[in-house]
Design a protein around this motif. Structure first.
Motif, PDB file in Angstrom:
ATOM      1  N   ILE A 177       0.873  -1.129   0.071  1.00  0.00           N
ATOM      2  CA  ILE A 177      -0.055   0.014  -0.034  1.00  0.00           C
ATOM      3  C   ILE A 177       0.994   1.183   0.033  1.00  0.00           C
ATOM      4  N   ASP A 178       0.467   2.359  -0.486  1.00  0.00           N
ATOM      5  CA  ASP A 178       1.264   3.652  -0.742  1.00  0.00           C
ATOM      6  C   ASP A 178       1.003   4.405   0.471  1.00  0.00           C
ATOM      7  N   SER A 179       1.895   4.291   1.495  1.00  0.00           N
ATOM      8  CA  SER A 179       1.431   5.155   2.850  1.00  0.00           C
ATOM      9  C   SER A 179       1.373   6.683   2.648  1.00  0.00           C
ATOM     10  N   GLU A 180       1.682   7.157   1.389  1.00  0.00           N
ATOM     11  CA  GLU A 180       1.407   8.540   1.265  1.00  0.00           C
ATOM     12  C   GLU A 180      -0.119   9.087   1.230  1.00  0.00           C
ATOM     13  N   LYS A 181      -0.978   8.026   0.932  1.00  0.00           N
ATOM     14  CA  LYS A 181      -2.214   8.214   0.482  1.00  0.00           C
ATOM     15  C   LYS A 181      -3.086   7.738   2.086  1.00  0.00           C
ATOM     16  N   TYR A 182      -4.264   8.473   2.206  1.00  0.00           N
ATOM     17  CA  TYR A 182      -5.123   8.391   3.416  1.00  0.00           C
ATOM     18  C   TYR A 182      -5.368   7.017   3.578  1.00  0.00           C
ATOM     19  N   ILE A 183      -5.445   6.255   4.484  1.00  0.00           N
ATOM     20  CA  ILE A 183      -5.734   5.042   4.710  1.00  0.00           C
ATOM     21  C   ILE A 183      -6.778   4.956   5.547  1.00  0.00           C
ATOM     22  N   ILE A 184      -8.130   4.093   5.200  1.00  0.00           N
ATOM     23  CA  ILE A 184      -8.868   3.718   6.107  1.00  0.00           C
ATOM     24  C   ILE A 184      -9.235   2.266   6.327  1.00  0.00           C
ATOM     25  N   ILE A 185      -9.000   1.786   7.665  1.00  0.00           N
ATOM     26  CA  ILE A 185      -9.353   0.337   7.805  1.00  0.00           C
ATOM     27  C   ILE A 185     -10.690   0.171   8.464  1.00  0.00           C
ATOM     28  N   LEU A 186     -11.122  -0.832   7.828  1.00  0.00           N
ATOM     29  CA  LEU A 186     -12.685  -1.219   8.438  1.00  0.00           C
ATOM     30  C   LEU A 186     -12.346  -2.727   9.231  1.00  0.00           C
TER      31      LEU A 186
END
Length: 364
Positions: free
Chosen positions: A271-280
């Protein structure tokens, strides 16, 4: 160990039942009917208890009848304790069995409020910020609809219409959409309601521990549920992630009760950690590992917000989950646990309320 626990619980329940019969037998109308006969007082008290329990079982369910009985017992015990304290501090003579009348009145009010809080739905709002290149994002979150408990498929559709009016960009469903008591027609109606929504980035869903069913008593399978959701355009996220509009990632986890669940590092590999990441993640019980990743926001349900007093406090004291309800931040990760839009079988919430969640995220 199990033998000891069963015996202890059985003795405790027996003592509780005896105490309730004694409390019922103290009321004036019971004493008059018994006409001073102890054995008749016991029989009348027992009949009143059985009649009340049966009535609550018919109106609600046997499980709810047990819950009501336990709450009333607790209130009677609390009332007795308070009356003893008052009598020790005061020389005033009180009406016989004033404790009982206070306990009954308080039980009616307390449980009525609990029923209202469970069967109505409130909007809960959170405002978050991020330094990542996200812009503004408005999220709608629901969990634990357990369709068939406080509303059927049509009732769910009405709640979805209300949520859609809030102009969220995306709807996340954090598990326990259905359970063992959900009927297939209601499940299909609810899925169709999701298919008619017009969220900019669609509807995203993860399985909870109840969605697959436990006892195979319902008239549809987990595969039927999955197919119905897919047919209505819902994104099903099972230990995988997707990049949405080149703006943010949605990471969906299998429920922690699933044996095949991957750890979060493997799920987020590449995953690109520079993007906003939402975990469900349906159950809020992996905060340490999730906070160690590049995740920005973790959304959960499962706990029902503690649901019944004093369960929410017991959950916190004994660390049953990483969080029972609400918001907290660990390292650079925001965590939110919703109390759910409904409940599983029990139709009372005495420690929280039913809700849907709106989350406004703004870039700094």
């Amino acid at each position: 160990m199990w033998y000891f626990t069963i015996v202890t619980c059985s003795i405790g329940l027996l003592m509780a039942a005896v105490y309730m019969l004694i409390c019922i037998g103290r009321f004036d109308f019971v004493k008059k009917l018994a006409n001073g006969k102890r054995w008749l007082n016991i029989i009348i008290s027992f009949m009143i208890f059985v009649f009340s329990f049966t009535a609550f079982s018919i109106i609600f369910s046997p499980l709810n009848a047990i819950m009501i009985s336990m709450n009333v017992l607790f209130i009677f015990l609390l009332s007795a304790l308070l009356m003893k304290i008052v009598k020790c501090l005061s020389s005033h003579k009180f009406k016989p069995n004033l404790q009982g009348y206070i306990a009954v009145a308080f039980s009616v009010v307390y449980l009525s409020i609990g029923y209202y809080l469970c069967n109505n739905v409130w909007e809960t709002n959170y405002s978050l910020t991020t330094t990542k290149n996200l812009g503004e994002l408005k999220i709608a979150l629901i969990a634990d609809s357990h369709i068939g408990t406080t509303f059927d498929g049509k009732g769910f559709a009405e709640h979805i219409k209300t949520i859609e009016k809030q102009d969220a960009d995306v709807l996340f469903i954090a598990g326990d959409f259905v359970d063992d008591l959900t009927k297939k027609k209601d499940m299909l109606t609810a899925c169709e309601a999701l298919g008619k929504t017009n969220f900019k980035y669609g509807v995203w869903y993860i399985f909870g521990n109840h969605d697959e069913g436990f006892f195979n008593k319902r008239n549809f399978t987990a595969a039927d549920l999955e197919n119905a959701l897919k047919e209505n355009g819902v994104h099903i996220m099972l230990d995988r992630y997707e990049l949405v509009d080149d703006r943010f990632y949605v990471v969906g986890r299998n429920d922690s009760s699933f044996k095949e669940r991957k750890d979060i590092v493997n799920v987020m590999h590449g995953i690109d950690s520079e993007k906003y990441i939402i975990i469900l993640d349906h159950e809020p019980n992996d905060y340490v590992n999730e906070a160690a990743t590049a995740a920005d926001l973790v959304l959960s349900g499962h706990t029902h917000g503690g649901q019944l007093f004093p369960i929410m406090y017991l959950c916190n004291w004994f660390n049953i989950n990483d969080r029972t309800y609400g918001y907290e931040k660990r390292k650079d990760t925001d965590f939110i646990v919703t109390s759910g839009i409904s409940d599983g079988q029990i139709v009372f919430k005495t420690g929280t309320k039913s809700e849907y969640v709106m989350i406004d995220i703004k870039q700094l």
